[in-house]
Design a protein around this motif. Structure first.
Motif, PDB file in Angstrom:
ATOM      1  N   ALA A 107       7.663  42.699  37.573  1.00 14.31           N
ATOM      2  CA  ALA A 107       5.744  42.333  37.675  1.00 14.31           C
ATOM      3  C   ALA A 107       5.282  43.249  37.984  1.00 14.31           C
ATOM      4  CB  ALA A 107       5.721  40.776  38.471  1.00 14.31           C
ATOM      5  N   GLY A 108       5.111  44.058  38.586  1.00 12.72           N
ATOM      6  CA  GLY A 108       4.910  45.632  39.131  1.00 12.72           C
ATOM      7  C   GLY A 108       4.569  46.303  37.641  1.00 12.72           C
ATOM      8  N   ILE A 109       5.283  46.330  36.915  1.00 14.33           N
ATOM      9  CA  ILE A 109       5.181  47.302  35.879  1.00 14.33           C
ATOM     10  C   ILE A 109       4.796  46.605  35.455  1.00 14.33           C
ATOM     11  CG2 ILE A 109       5.911  48.325  33.665  1.00 14.33           C
ATOM     12  CD1 ILE A 109       8.230  48.744  36.230  1.00 14.33           C
ATOM     13  N   TYR A 110       5.178  44.881  34.720  1.00 12.77           N
ATOM     14  CA  TYR A 110       4.026  44.509  33.759  1.00 12.77           C
ATOM     15  C   TYR A 110       3.116  44.495  33.883  1.00 12.77           C
ATOM     16  CZ  TYR A 110       2.257  41.205  30.900  1.00 12.77           C
ATOM     17  OH  TYR A 110       1.241  40.359  30.319  1.00 12.77           O
ATOM     18  N   LEU A 111       1.798  44.071  35.335  1.00  8.91           N
ATOM     19  CA  LEU A 111       0.827  44.352  35.231  1.00  8.91           C
ATOM     20  C   LEU A 111      -0.037  45.534  35.468  1.00  8.91           C
ATOM     21  CD1 LEU A 111       0.541  42.445  38.057  1.00  8.91           C
ATOM     22  CD2 LEU A 111      -0.063  41.803  36.429  1.00  8.91           C
ATOM     23  N   GLU A 112       0.699  46.947  35.751  1.00  9.94           N
ATOM     24  CA  GLU A 112      -0.030  47.929  35.757  1.00  9.94           C
ATOM     25  C   GLU A 112       0.098  48.399  34.238  1.00  9.94           C
ATOM     26  OE1 GLU A 112      -2.025  50.674  37.910  1.00  9.94           O
ATOM     27  OE2 GLU A 112      -1.116  48.684  38.344  1.00  9.94           O
ATOM     28  N   THR A 176       4.786  49.035  43.984  1.00  8.33           N
ATOM     29  CA  THR A 176       5.616  49.355  42.636  1.00  8.33           C
ATOM     30  C   THR A 176       4.160  49.518  41.817  1.00  8.33           C
ATOM     31  OG1 THR A 176       7.276  48.050  42.851  1.00  8.33           O
ATOM     32  CG2 THR A 176       6.224  48.677  40.252  1.00  8.33           C
ATOM     33  N   ARG A 177       3.032  48.849  41.851  1.00 13.01           N
ATOM     34  CA  ARG A 177       1.590  49.580  41.092  1.00 13.01           C
ATOM     35  C   ARG A 177       1.261  50.400  41.375  1.00 13.01           C
ATOM     36  NH1 ARG A 177      -2.013  44.522  40.117  1.00 13.01           N
ATOM     37  NH2 ARG A 177      -2.704  45.922  38.557  1.00 13.01           N
ATOM     38  N   GLU A 178       1.371  50.467  43.012  1.00 15.39           N
ATOM     39  CA  GLU A 178       1.012  51.414  43.113  1.00 15.39           C
ATOM     40  C   GLU A 178       0.983  52.890  43.205  1.00 15.39           C
ATOM     41  OE1 GLU A 178       0.457  51.372  47.176  1.00 15.39           O
ATOM     42  OE2 GLU A 178      -1.635  49.748  47.574  1.00 15.39           O
ATOM     43  N   SER A 182       0.083  56.032  40.612  1.00 12.56           N
ATOM     44  CA  SER A 182      -0.193  57.344  40.761  1.00 12.56           C
ATOM     45  C   SER A 182       1.010  58.770  40.371  1.00 12.56           C
ATOM     46  CB  SER A 182       0.576  57.448  42.700  1.00 12.56           C
ATOM     47  OG  SER A 182       1.562  57.535  41.910  1.00 12.56           O
ATOM     48  N   ILE A 183       1.080  58.608  39.283  1.00  9.24           N
ATOM     49  CA  ILE A 183       1.740  58.999  38.340  1.00  9.24           C
ATOM     50  C   ILE A 183       0.931  60.635  38.127  1.00  9.24           C
ATOM     51  CG2 ILE A 183       3.222  59.976  36.896  1.00  9.24           C
ATOM     52  CD1 ILE A 183       5.197  56.793  37.679  1.00  9.24           C
ATOM     53  N   ALA A 209       9.879  58.681  38.376  1.00 13.39           N
ATOM     54  CA  ALA A 209       9.118  59.533  39.398  1.00 13.39           C
ATOM     55  C   ALA A 209       8.624  58.334  40.240  1.00 13.39           C
ATOM     56  CB  ALA A 209       7.751  59.605  38.369  1.00 13.39           C
ATOM     57  N   ALA A 210       8.599  56.970  40.238  1.00 17.94           N
ATOM     58  CA  ALA A 210       7.430  56.246  40.718  1.00 17.94           C
ATOM     59  C   ALA A 210       9.290  55.665  41.890  1.00 17.94           C
ATOM     60  CB  ALA A 210       7.235  55.280  40.309  1.00 17.94           C
ATOM     61  N   ARG A 211       9.783  56.043  41.869  1.00 20.40           N
ATOM     62  CA  ARG A 211      10.675  55.642  42.685  1.00 20.40           C
ATOM     63  C   ARG A 211      10.984  55.642  44.490  1.00 20.40           C
ATOM     64  NH1 ARG A 211      16.261  58.768  41.161  1.00 20.40           N
ATOM     65  NH2 ARG A 211      15.845  57.715  39.229  1.00 20.40           N
TER      66      ARG A 211
END
Lengths: 318, 310
Positions: A107-112, A176-178, A182-183, A209-211
């Motif tokens: 969901a976070g990836i979708y929104l971002e 996840t979004r944050e 930030s990448i 990178a977001a891990r």
């Protein structure tokens, strides 16, 4: 208006040097007093936390031993333990993590990355932010009405894991979004430049990178779920369980067993609540010991999350 | 995975590879959308459950009685369903929490945003987060078995279960949240405003009170409103330390069941599904949901506004 006043004062009432230094002195003293106040509030709130921990240590530390961790609850306080509670907590957390973490990341990836700027996205955004503020007990009512009765899942590990997963979903989504936001753009552009399509960029570059950021969110979310009591109480989890759910691993093929999902259970915060509610002092000692185990777990998890974030930030600086 | 490019300068991806990539891309964008939409499903589920069960409740109990009756006696032979005792207890506890959380939280936020060197801030903020990491049931234990006996030595008339002590503990619990939201708002104020104030000879406290707070006003209000919403919805501290007896009282030294404590108490008692008492927990749950939804939406738009201004 204010400007006119100011001009008058400057033009017609110049302060004497003594008066000016008095005014400045007063202002500086106030400034200093406020700084003291800030530190005082800080000390007060930290003092409260310390008092809480010390209180638990004094009441409960002596009660924690091997027997306490490996015994079932009992009517006799000195023989009671938290075996079924911590096993229940572990299984519920496993379920919660397996549901909340993948769903929250997606969901976070979708929104971002995918969400177009339209009213559907607006609704999802407002919804996630509101879900984060819905009292946990309301999630309990959702689980009671929908999972336990309408879907017939009963008062099981699965129901509890599911409701806690929904509860911490906003935490994982926001983290996840944050992390994704930030990448640095340069990673993305490099990948696109090599001919990768959007999903390849996300899967091979953005997610790795977001891990650490996502991991932090997942840990904080799970530590919240471990301590959550109200929603699990609301679905009617039993407080006295003197058996363990079936083991998730077995020696025979297929080696995994999912019967534990539909087993009755109890968890540590509920065991603690139950012991607090008893009138006998001896049970309060058990409660303190359980609280100590609980708080040790949540504080450790949060410390790990803070450490990961700290390392991330110092890496970003260097 | 992309085939290695370096070895072949006239490299063209094969048709099957591109087709597979297209399918995966489409599949993933659909799955990701479903995951995000699932969060809307959760809200829908909550509203559906609360409204449908409350509907059954309000067919038997009039809304007027629910909102105006001063008795809450759901398991008596002649049950009375007036939410006022539960609601006042909830508001008492949340009010005391705000009385503690707002001044302390604002002071600490100003300190962190305007006074503290960045090193101090970097240590203090994680420490504050540790308060949020303490399970609420542990705070309940602390309120009932440590603070209440302590406070009873100073405050005459304080009973073993009361609203005052859990209210204070709630205030400390919402403190980190109030601090972090209002400090966010204060730090978002452009430094040109701050520097302008300093250039006029203002001290830090004058700058904070006359420039930063007015400029960050909507964000700070959002922190208070969201703190209120959390205090209203908090369950375990109140269920443990405020007692479970519905009591319409003007005295926070007495114990009284809040909305949340009532739900917990009833749900533990293994209610028969479909009974009026069972449906009543959804009716008060709906009231609680509407109350917090209102606070959350106000908070959401206030926060969004301060983000837009700067």
């Amino acid at each position: 208006m204010a400007a006119v006043d100011f001009e008058h004062r400057v033009a017609f009432n110049p302060m004497s040097e003594a008066e000016a230094s008095r005014v400045i002195g007063v202002a500086k003293r106030r400034d200093f007093l406020f700084a003291i106040l800030g530190v005082f509030v800080l000390v007060l709130s930290m003092g409260m936390l310390t008092a809480l921990i010390v209180d638990l240590l004094v009441d409960g530390l002596a009660r924690i031993d091997y027997d306490f961790l490996t015994s079932f609850p009992s009517r006799r306080p000195a023989q009671a333990g938290i075996l079924s509670a911590w096993v229940g907590t572990s299984l519920v957390m496993l379920t919660t993590a397996l549901i909340a973490i993948p769903l929250g990341i997606m969901a976070g990836i979708y929104l971002e990355e995918y969400a177009p700027r339209n009213w559907v996205t607006d609704i999802i955004e407002i919804n996630v932010s509101n879900l984060a503020g819905v009292p946990s007990i309301i999630y309990g009512l959702l689980a009671l009405g929908l999972f336990v009765y309408t879907l017939g899942l009963g008062r099981t590990v699965l129901t509890a894991g599911l409701v806690l997963a929904l509860l911490i979903l906003p935490v994982v989504i926001v983290a996840t979004r944050e992390a994704v936001r930030s990448i640095p753009l340069i990673i993305r552009e490099g990948a696109y430049g090599m001919g990768a399509d959007k999903w390849q960029v996300i899967w091979h570059y953005i997610l790795p990178a977001a891990r650490p950021g996502i991991l932090t969110g997942a840990i904080v979310g799970l530590s919240r779920a471990i301590g959550e009591t109200a929603p699990v109480l609301t679905i009617g989890a039993l407080t006295f369980i003197a058996f363990l759910p079936p083991s998730p691993v077995q020696p025979e093929f297929p080696f995994l067993n999912f019967d534990w999902l539909t087993s009755p259970f109890t968890v540590m915060p509920i065991q603690m609540f139950n012991w607090i509610s008893r009138p006998q002092e001896a049970f309060h000692i058990n409660a303190a010991a359980t609280g100590l185990v609980l708080i040790a777990m949540t504080l450790t998890m949060n410390a790990v999350a803070i450490w990961i974030r700290y390392r991330l930030r110092s890496q970003a600086r260097s | 995975m992309l085939p290695a490019v370096a070895q072949e300068s006239k490299f063209r991806p094969t048709e099957t590879y591109l087709a597979r990539r297209r399918i995966i891309a489409r599949l993933m964008s659909f799955l990701l959308f479903m995951a995000a939409a699932a969060s809307v499903l959760v809200t829908t589920g909550i509203v559906y459950v609360l409204v449908s069960e409350s509907w059954n409740f309000f067919r038997q109990v009039s809304l007027l009685e629910f909102l105006t009756d001063t008795q809450w006696t759901p398991v008596f032979a002649e049950p009375r369903f007036g939410i006022l005792p539960l609601l006042t207890a909830t508001l008492w506890a949340a009010g005391i929490a705000l009385l503690i959380g707002i001044p302390l939280g604002t002071a600490l936020a100003i300190y962190l945003s305007e006074y503290a060197p960045s090193k101090v801030r970097e240590i203090v903020k994680p420490l504050l987060e540790l308060i949020e990491a303490v399970p609420t049931v542990v705070f309940g234990y602390f309120a009932l078995l440590f603070l209440t006996p302590l406070f009873r030595m100073f405050i005459p008339g304080l009973t073993g279960f009361n609203l005052l002590v859990p209210g204070i503990v709630l205030g400390i619990m919402i403190l980190p949240y109030v601090v972090s939201v209002s400090e966010d708002a204060m730090r978002a104020v452009p430094s040109s405003l701050r520097e302008g104030a300093y250039a006029l000879g203002m001290t830090r406290i004058q700058t904070s009170v006359r420039v930063i707070i007015p400029a960050a006003f909507s964000g700070i209000t959002a922190a208070y409103v969201l703190g209120m919403s959390r205090a209203v919805g908090e369950t375990m501290v109140l269920a443990i330390a405020a007692g479970q007896n519905p009591n319409l009282t003007g005295d926070p030294r007495e114990g009284a069941a809040t909305i949340t404590a009532y739900i917990v108490q009833m749900a533990m008692g293994d209610l028969p599904q479909g009974s009026l008492a069972y449906e009543s927990i959804f009716a008060v749950g709906l009231a609680l949901f509407v109350l917090t939804l209102f606070f959350n939406l106000v908070g959401f738009f206030l926060r969004r506004r301060f983000r837009e201004v700067y």
